[in-house]
Scaffold this active site. Sequence first.
Site, PDB file in Angstrom:
ATOM      1  N   GLU A 206       0.811  -1.216   0.000  1.00  0.00           N
ATOM      2  CA  GLU A 206       0.000   0.000   0.000  1.00  0.00           C
ATOM      3  C   GLU A 206       0.845   1.267   0.000  1.00  0.00           C
ATOM      4  O   GLU A 206       0.348   2.348   0.302  1.00  0.00           O
ATOM      5  CB  GLU A 206      -0.959  -0.005   1.187  1.00  0.00           C
ATOM      6  CG  GLU A 206      -1.995  -1.123   1.090  1.00  0.00           C
ATOM      7  CD  GLU A 206      -3.113  -0.989   2.108  1.00  0.00           C
ATOM      8  OE1 GLU A 206      -3.088  -0.036   2.907  1.00  0.00           O
ATOM      9  OE2 GLU A 206      -4.022  -1.830   2.094  1.00  0.00           O
ATOM     10  N   LYS A 341     -15.595  -1.041   3.354  1.00  0.00           N
ATOM     11  CA  LYS A 341     -14.983  -1.473   2.098  1.00  0.00           C
ATOM     12  C   LYS A 341     -16.080  -1.963   1.168  1.00  0.00           C
ATOM     13  O   LYS A 341     -16.800  -2.912   1.490  1.00  0.00           O
ATOM     14  CB  LYS A 341     -13.972  -2.591   2.352  1.00  0.00           C
ATOM     15  CG  LYS A 341     -12.754  -2.170   3.172  1.00  0.00           C
ATOM     16  CD  LYS A 341     -11.879  -3.358   3.505  1.00  0.00           C
ATOM     17  CE  LYS A 341     -10.598  -2.949   4.216  1.00  0.00           C
ATOM     18  NZ  LYS A 341      -9.810  -4.122   4.661  1.00  0.00           N
TER      19      LYS A 341
END
Length: 437
Positions: A206, A341
């Site tokens: 990430e 999410k």
Amino acid sequence: MEGFKIKSVKARQVFDSRANPTVEVDITLKDGTVGRGIVPSGASTGLFEAVELRDGEETFDGKGVSKAIHHVNEQLAPLLLDMDVRDQKAIDSRLIEIDGTPNKSRLGANAILGCSMAACWAGANYYKVPLYRYLGGSAANKLPVPMVQIIGGGAHADNVIDIQDFLVIPTSAPTFSEGYEMVVNVYNAAKMIFKGAGKPVSIADEGGLWPTGFQSNEEGLKLLCESIELAGYTPGQDLGIALDIASSEFYDPERGTYRLELEKKTLTKEEMVGMLSDWVDNYPIISIEDGMSELDWEGNLLLTQKLGKKIQLIGDDLFTTNIERIRKGVEMKVDNAVLIKMNQIGTITETIETIEFTQNHGYLPVVSARSGETEDCTIVHLAIATNAGQLKVGSAARSERTAKWNEVLRIEEALGSSARYPSKGVFAAAGIQFNQY
């Protein structure tokens, strides 16, 4: 002319930031308007997420998405034709109905979400308005506080350190752009510390720094404090620390214990809570995600009783963007925030409903990306459309991450004086009173 009706739906295989295939869907309306969505994918996934359909064949190490693409083009597309793109709820309801399973396992959540995302973008483009305005109306003007990864560990860095994310949150900045500038400065300071110690600077999934040469998990906390100070800020005043423990990754459900491999320690749930509590006492930690396993409700309750009034406690794997699991958390008084999410639940409508449920029950929504991301910026608009208040998309490096942060900067500019930025006030809704450092 009914230009707002769906003329065609087309899915294709594209690739995410981990070089894995993913699903992209285009929806074209009768007036020629196009909407596009690209589906993200996670590395550390919860047991209770909607099912991401992969091919399981030799190509792409089993991670191909040709089955999901076939389902879009052959099963979903014909049943979406001529639908009114302005009715997102009806489109998502039809997608759910066609699949017919509670976890979207027949057609795949990646097939369904791709269609849902493309439809909402087509609707926004039809009206020629930004997606956040299309979904949120005139009240959508709260910019999110950024939660930014500095060190990436756990499943995002081959488990060289147990804790998955070491992050910072700006707490003294009056605007998003000033807050993001602060975390960028901290990120660059952390790189300087790594280089000064002779450690190679590598990048995790990430965009965070790869934790080379750490002897303990606590070293990550010390490095964050050093980085904040080197950047010219005061830990606990200008920036706070956030952790994603991702504890389900090292939980033994048979023994009810947590194994910290880096330190060769095995902890009971009480000892795990004690360790996290000690960290909160000794470092300016203001947020912990998945401090206990998704299977350990008792441990999560113990952690909430210990820290729930002091810091933000986020459920990710525990809740999986699922209203019924969040409802259980509310009833048990477990955690005080929910990671949101889209691909954990599978449609835009269900995601928005989950955010609203979270807010209505006094929990804080934190809209999040996945470790396998793309240039798609839907979650940025979703966070602003729902006035969620917080956004977690990874680090300040890698273009699939900066694409999203840059989109917030553009929206901040477009909103001008009407933009609201909550800074550390975003945590007040959950009754959190931070320690002073």
